[in-house]
Design a protein around this motif. Structure first.
Motif, PDB file in Angstrom:
ATOM      1  N   GLU A 212       3.608 -20.551  36.040  1.00  0.00           N
ATOM      2  CA  GLU A 212       4.937 -20.225  36.563  1.00  0.00           C
ATOM      3  C   GLU A 212       5.911 -21.391  36.427  1.00  0.00           C
ATOM      4  N   PRO A 213       5.542 -22.629  36.810  1.00  0.00           N
ATOM      5  CA  PRO A 213       6.472 -23.747  36.606  1.00  0.00           C
ATOM      6  C   PRO A 213       6.822 -23.984  35.134  1.00  0.00           C
ATOM      7  N   LEU A 214       5.854 -23.768  34.241  1.00  0.00           N
ATOM      8  CA  LEU A 214       6.143 -23.924  32.812  1.00  0.00           C
ATOM      9  C   LEU A 214       7.231 -22.944  32.378  1.00  0.00           C
ATOM     10  N   PHE A 215       7.142 -21.697  32.811  1.00  0.00           N
ATOM     11  CA  PHE A 215       8.142 -20.705  32.404  1.00  0.00           C
ATOM     12  C   PHE A 215       9.475 -20.908  33.117  1.00  0.00           C
ATOM     13  N   ILE A 216       9.458 -21.533  34.274  1.00  0.00           N
ATOM     14  CA  ILE A 216      10.721 -21.934  34.907  1.00  0.00           C
ATOM     15  C   ILE A 216      11.368 -23.022  34.056  1.00  0.00           C
ATOM     16  N   TRP A 217      10.567 -24.005  33.655  1.00  0.00           N
ATOM     17  CA  TRP A 217      11.065 -25.102  32.826  1.00  0.00           C
ATOM     18  C   TRP A 217      11.615 -24.589  31.502  1.00  0.00           C
ATOM     19  N   LEU A 218      10.960 -23.576  30.926  1.00  0.00           N
ATOM     20  CA  LEU A 218      11.434 -22.974  29.673  1.00  0.00           C
ATOM     21  C   LEU A 218      12.619 -22.034  29.885  1.00  0.00           C
ATOM     22  N   LYS A 219      13.030 -21.866  31.137  1.00  0.00           N
ATOM     23  CA  LYS A 219      14.152 -21.000  31.516  1.00  0.00           C
ATOM     24  C   LYS A 219      13.907 -19.534  31.143  1.00  0.00           C
ATOM     25  N   MET A 220      12.649 -19.113  31.300  1.00  0.00           N
ATOM     26  CA  MET A 220      12.283 -17.729  31.029  1.00  0.00           C
ATOM     27  C   MET A 220      11.973 -16.972  32.317  1.00  0.00           C
ATOM     28  N   TYR A 221      11.901 -17.698  33.417  1.00  0.00           N
ATOM     29  CA  TYR A 221      11.557 -17.105  34.714  1.00  0.00           C
ATOM     30  C   TYR A 221      12.291 -17.887  35.785  1.00  0.00           C
ATOM     31  N   GLU A 222      12.862 -17.189  36.734  1.00  0.00           N
ATOM     32  CA  GLU A 222      13.580 -17.858  37.821  1.00  0.00           C
ATOM     33  C   GLU A 222      13.246 -17.175  39.149  1.00  0.00           C
TER      34      GLU A 222
END
Length: 182
Positions: free
Chosen positions: A140-150
């Motif tokens: 989840e933090p990886l996809f937040i960092w990639l701006k794909m999940y918020e």
């Protein structure tokens, strides 16, 4: 259903239609073929290709059965979370599906199917906890960092028990004794 309720439902349906129309326009002009779109496209396809080569062939039916269960549960829970405003996906592979396609239809089921066949003698509870921790606190933090999940009204710790239960039920589905020759 009375007439005023019917009219309210029709008006809300029209708002949903209009919002989807606007989303498709934004997707075409701002998301399609950007680097994030390509990353999500690759994440949606490559794990399945790898799994097809490295799966335990004689267990394919069991694993796919468990994987389909995971896809249904993840996409339903994801859809529910989006509808309740708990999180949002700023990037979409496909504009008409509210869930994160790469995550719900590929990463989670493929990782679970791989874990189910890898070291089957290990405790399912241990594997569920490892999977839930990695998914909640790394994925989840990886996809937040990639701006794909918020996340909006969601914390990673909330995901941990959900992912653990999904894994444990997939484990049970994959171990079902109901498989018989046709």
């Amino acid at each position: 259903m009375n007439q005023s309720t019917w009219q309210a439902v029709l008006q809300l349906s029209e708002k949903v239609h209009q919002a989807n129309h606007e989303l498709i326009h934004i997707w075409q002009s701002e998301m399609l073929f950007r680097w994030e779109w390509w990353v999500e496209a690759a994440i949606s396809v490559v794990p399945w290709i790898l799994w097809a080569f490295y799966r335990k062939r004689e267990s394919t039916s069991r694993l796919v059965h468990a994987g389909i269960w995971v896809i249904v549960m993840c996409s339903w829970l994801d859809f529910l979370g989006v509808c309740l405003g708990l999180w949002v996906y700023p990037m979409k592979l496909i504009p008409t599906i509210p869930s994160f396609v790469a995550y719900d239809f590929t990463l989670v089921p493929v990782v679970i199917m791989t874990l189910l066949q890898y070291r089957p003698q290990w405790s399912p509870l241990l594997k569920a906890c490892i999977f839930a921790a990695a998914t909640s606190f790394l994925g989840e933090p990886l996809f937040i960092w990639l701006k794909m999940y918020e996340p909006i009204h969601w914390k990673h710790i909330y995901s941990f028990p959900i992912y653990a239960v999904i894994y444990l039920i997939a484990h049970l589905v994959s171990r079902a004794k109901t498989y018989d020759p046709l």
